[in-house]
Scaffold this motif. Sequence first.
Motif, mmCIF file in Angstrom:
data_model
loop_
_atom_site.group_PDB
_atom_site.id
_atom_site.type_symbol
_atom_site.label_atom_id
_atom_site.label_comp_id
_atom_site.label_asym_id
_atom_site.label_seq_id
_atom_site.Cartn_x
_atom_site.Cartn_y
_atom_site.Cartn_z
ATOM 1 N N ALA A 64 0.970 -1.341 0.028
ATOM 2 C CA ALA A 64 -0.079 -0.137 0.023
ATOM 3 C C ALA A 64 0.838 1.219 -0.254
ATOM 4 C CB ALA A 64 -0.757 -0.059 1.238
ATOM 5 N N PRO A 65 1.080 1.648 -1.253
ATOM 6 C CA PRO A 65 1.990 2.687 -1.300
ATOM 7 C C PRO A 65 1.867 4.174 -0.441
ATOM 8 C CG PRO A 65 1.654 2.039 -3.422
ATOM 9 C CD PRO A 65 0.587 1.297 -2.446
ATOM 10 N N GLU A 66 0.651 4.366 -0.013
ATOM 11 C CA GLU A 66 0.249 5.528 0.519
ATOM 12 C C GLU A 66 0.279 5.353 2.039
ATOM 13 O OE1 GLU A 66 -3.696 2.979 0.115
ATOM 14 O OE2 GLU A 66 -1.925 3.520 -1.126
ATOM 15 N N PHE A 67 0.837 4.247 2.727
ATOM 16 C CA PHE A 67 0.829 3.893 3.786
ATOM 17 C C PHE A 67 2.439 3.566 4.049
ATOM 18 C CE2 PHE A 67 -3.701 3.215 3.932
ATOM 19 C CZ PHE A 67 -3.802 3.848 4.933
ATOM 20 N N ASP A 68 2.785 3.680 5.368
ATOM 21 C CA ASP A 68 4.141 2.777 5.677
ATOM 22 C C ASP A 68 3.788 1.476 6.125
ATOM 23 O OD1 ASP A 68 5.916 4.792 4.827
ATOM 24 O OD2 ASP A 68 6.140 5.488 6.766
ATOM 25 N N VAL A 69 4.272 0.115 5.527
ATOM 26 C CA VAL A 69 3.807 -1.006 5.882
ATOM 27 C C VAL A 69 4.978 -1.473 6.494
ATOM 28 C CG1 VAL A 69 2.841 -3.044 5.091
ATOM 29 C CG2 VAL A 69 2.202 -0.873 3.963
ATOM 30 N N GLY A 123 6.157 5.610 20.676
ATOM 31 C CA GLY A 123 6.486 5.083 19.377
ATOM 32 C C GLY A 123 5.864 3.599 19.289
ATOM 33 N N ASN A 124 5.128 3.444 20.219
ATOM 34 C CA ASN A 124 4.400 2.041 20.205
ATOM 35 C C ASN A 124 2.922 1.738 19.636
ATOM 36 O OD1 ASN A 124 6.558 1.111 21.233
ATOM 37 N ND2 ASN A 124 5.821 0.509 23.376
ATOM 38 N N ILE A 125 2.536 0.651 19.124
ATOM 39 C CA ILE A 125 1.221 0.255 18.858
ATOM 40 C C ILE A 125 0.967 -0.838 19.806
ATOM 41 C CG2 ILE A 125 1.311 1.293 16.823
ATOM 42 C CD1 ILE A 125 0.712 -2.252 16.569
ATOM 43 N N ALA A 126 -0.192 -1.045 20.146
ATOM 44 C CA ALA A 126 -0.549 -2.221 20.991
ATOM 45 C C ALA A 126 -2.025 -3.030 20.783
ATOM 46 C CB ALA A 126 -0.694 -1.900 22.621
ATOM 47 N N PHE A 127 -2.025 -4.132 20.840
ATOM 48 C CA PHE A 127 -3.623 -4.859 20.501
ATOM 49 C C PHE A 127 -3.568 -6.114 21.230
ATOM 50 C CE2 PHE A 127 -0.523 -6.489 17.442
ATOM 51 C CZ PHE A 127 -1.037 -7.662 17.176
ATOM 52 N N VAL A 128 -4.734 -6.495 21.658
ATOM 53 C CA VAL A 128 -4.924 -7.679 22.509
ATOM 54 C C VAL A 128 -5.006 -8.956 21.527
ATOM 55 C CG1 VAL A 128 -6.089 -8.661 24.446
ATOM 56 C CG2 VAL A 128 -5.751 -6.245 24.531
ATOM 57 N N SER A 129 -4.385 -9.815 21.963
ATOM 58 C CA SER A 129 -4.503 -11.293 21.081
ATOM 59 C C SER A 129 -4.356 -12.414 22.001
ATOM 60 C CB SER A 129 -3.848 -11.187 19.862
ATOM 61 O OG SER A 129 -4.047 -12.429 19.013
ATOM 62 N N ASP A 130 -4.683 -13.444 21.582
ATOM 63 C CA ASP A 130 -4.514 -14.884 22.264
ATOM 64 C C ASP A 130 -3.576 -15.706 21.337
ATOM 65 O OD1 ASP A 130 -6.411 -15.664 20.763
ATOM 66 O OD2 ASP A 130 -7.666 -16.906 22.323
ATOM 67 N N ASN A 131 -2.877 -15.260 20.064
ATOM 68 C CA ASN A 131 -2.255 -15.845 18.937
ATOM 69 C C ASN A 131 -0.846 -14.958 18.893
ATOM 70 O OD1 ASN A 131 -4.128 -18.119 18.358
ATOM 71 N ND2 ASN A 131 -5.604 -16.447 17.962
ATOM 72 N N VAL A 132 0.064 -15.874 18.567
ATOM 73 C CA VAL A 132 1.251 -15.465 18.095
ATOM 74 C C VAL A 132 1.350 -15.666 16.579
ATOM 75 C CG1 VAL A 132 3.723 -15.683 17.842
ATOM 76 C CG2 VAL A 132 2.792 -15.972 20.240
ATOM 77 N N THR A 133 0.807 -14.622 15.589
ATOM 78 C CA THR A 133 0.705 -14.675 14.472
ATOM 79 C C THR A 133 1.577 -13.837 13.459
ATOM 80 O OG1 THR A 133 -1.018 -15.226 12.829
ATOM 81 C CG2 THR A 133 -1.275 -13.554 14.206
ATOM 82 N N ASP A 134 1.388 -13.614 12.394
ATOM 83 C CA ASP A 134 1.958 -12.752 11.279
ATOM 84 C C ASP A 134 0.883 -11.125 11.724
ATOM 85 O OD1 ASP A 134 3.582 -14.280 10.017
ATOM 86 O OD2 ASP A 134 2.982 -13.762 8.127
ATOM 87 N N VAL A 135 1.616 -10.423 11.858
ATOM 88 C CA VAL A 135 0.962 -8.880 11.823
ATOM 89 C C VAL A 135 1.386 -8.042 10.735
ATOM 90 C CG1 VAL A 135 0.671 -7.122 13.435
ATOM 91 C CG2 VAL A 135 0.836 -9.378 14.170
ATOM 92 N N ILE A 136 0.482 -7.508 10.183
ATOM 93 C CA ILE A 136 0.811 -6.347 9.345
ATOM 94 C C ILE A 136 0.278 -5.001 9.653
ATOM 95 C CG2 ILE A 136 0.595 -5.630 6.778
ATOM 96 C CD1 ILE A 136 0.270 -8.550 5.718
ATOM 97 N N LEU A 137 1.225 -3.980 9.710
ATOM 98 C CA LEU A 137 0.580 -2.503 10.179
ATOM 99 C C LEU A 137 0.910 -1.805 9.043
ATOM 100 C CD1 LEU A 137 3.014 -2.765 13.172
ATOM 101 C CD2 LEU A 137 0.744 -3.297 13.329
ATOM 102 N N PHE A 138 -0.142 -1.158 8.979
ATOM 103 C CA PHE A 138 -0.506 0.046 7.926
ATOM 104 C C PHE A 138 -0.184 1.371 8.708
ATOM 105 C CE2 PHE A 138 -2.158 -3.556 5.846
ATOM 106 C CZ PHE A 138 -1.884 -3.295 4.299
ATOM 107 N N VAL A 139 0.394 2.322 8.746
ATOM 108 C CA VAL A 139 0.840 3.449 9.551
ATOM 109 C C VAL A 139 0.527 4.599 8.413
ATOM 110 C CG1 VAL A 139 2.094 4.512 11.087
ATOM 111 C CG2 VAL A 139 2.237 2.062 10.990
ATOM 112 N N GLU A 140 -0.334 5.569 8.832
ATOM 113 C CA GLU A 140 -0.326 6.652 8.369
ATOM 114 C C GLU A 140 1.105 7.635 7.994
ATOM 115 O OE1 GLU A 140 -3.265 9.076 10.200
ATOM 116 O OE2 GLU A 140 -4.787 8.138 9.031
ATOM 117 N N ARG A 141 1.027 7.993 6.984
ATOM 118 C CA ARG A 141 2.346 8.783 6.773
ATOM 119 C C ARG A 141 2.287 10.227 7.357
ATOM 120 N NH1 ARG A 141 4.552 6.822 1.006
ATOM 121 N NH2 ARG A 141 5.180 4.899 1.767
#
Length: 141
Positions: A64-69, A123-141
Amino acid sequence: MLQADLSRDHVLRAELLNQYYGQYLYLNAVFSADFGLTIDMAGVPVVTDDVEIFYSFVADPMIAPEFDVIHAIPNTIKPLVFDAVFNFHIGDLYIGKKAYIYTLNETGTGYDLAGTTVVNEIGNIAFVSDNVTDVILFVER
């Protein structure tokens, strides 16, 4: 809050979890400078297995070129027997920016929106989960 530095071997020992399970305290497990878990020990059952977690981070601007991924890839995908707050340090550059969090779905066929958040003051993001899995972060520029 109890803090455990696990950056040497990236293993959260069952022995440590069982020492504090069911207690009203939070365990901050630091796996690396870029990743850690915060665990409410009151919700943790007796644990039989150690938990090894190591994330590699890959920037993928073509998604997604409009975000930092940022793609966070774990050494292994596995369920946890407790909920944890996953904390990813993505950098001061993103403080105050909106981030979209996608996690690999249960079938492993795609990614589902797990939530949105604002990158906090360190500079952190956080979320709750009960799975260790792939995570993709799309961050606004």
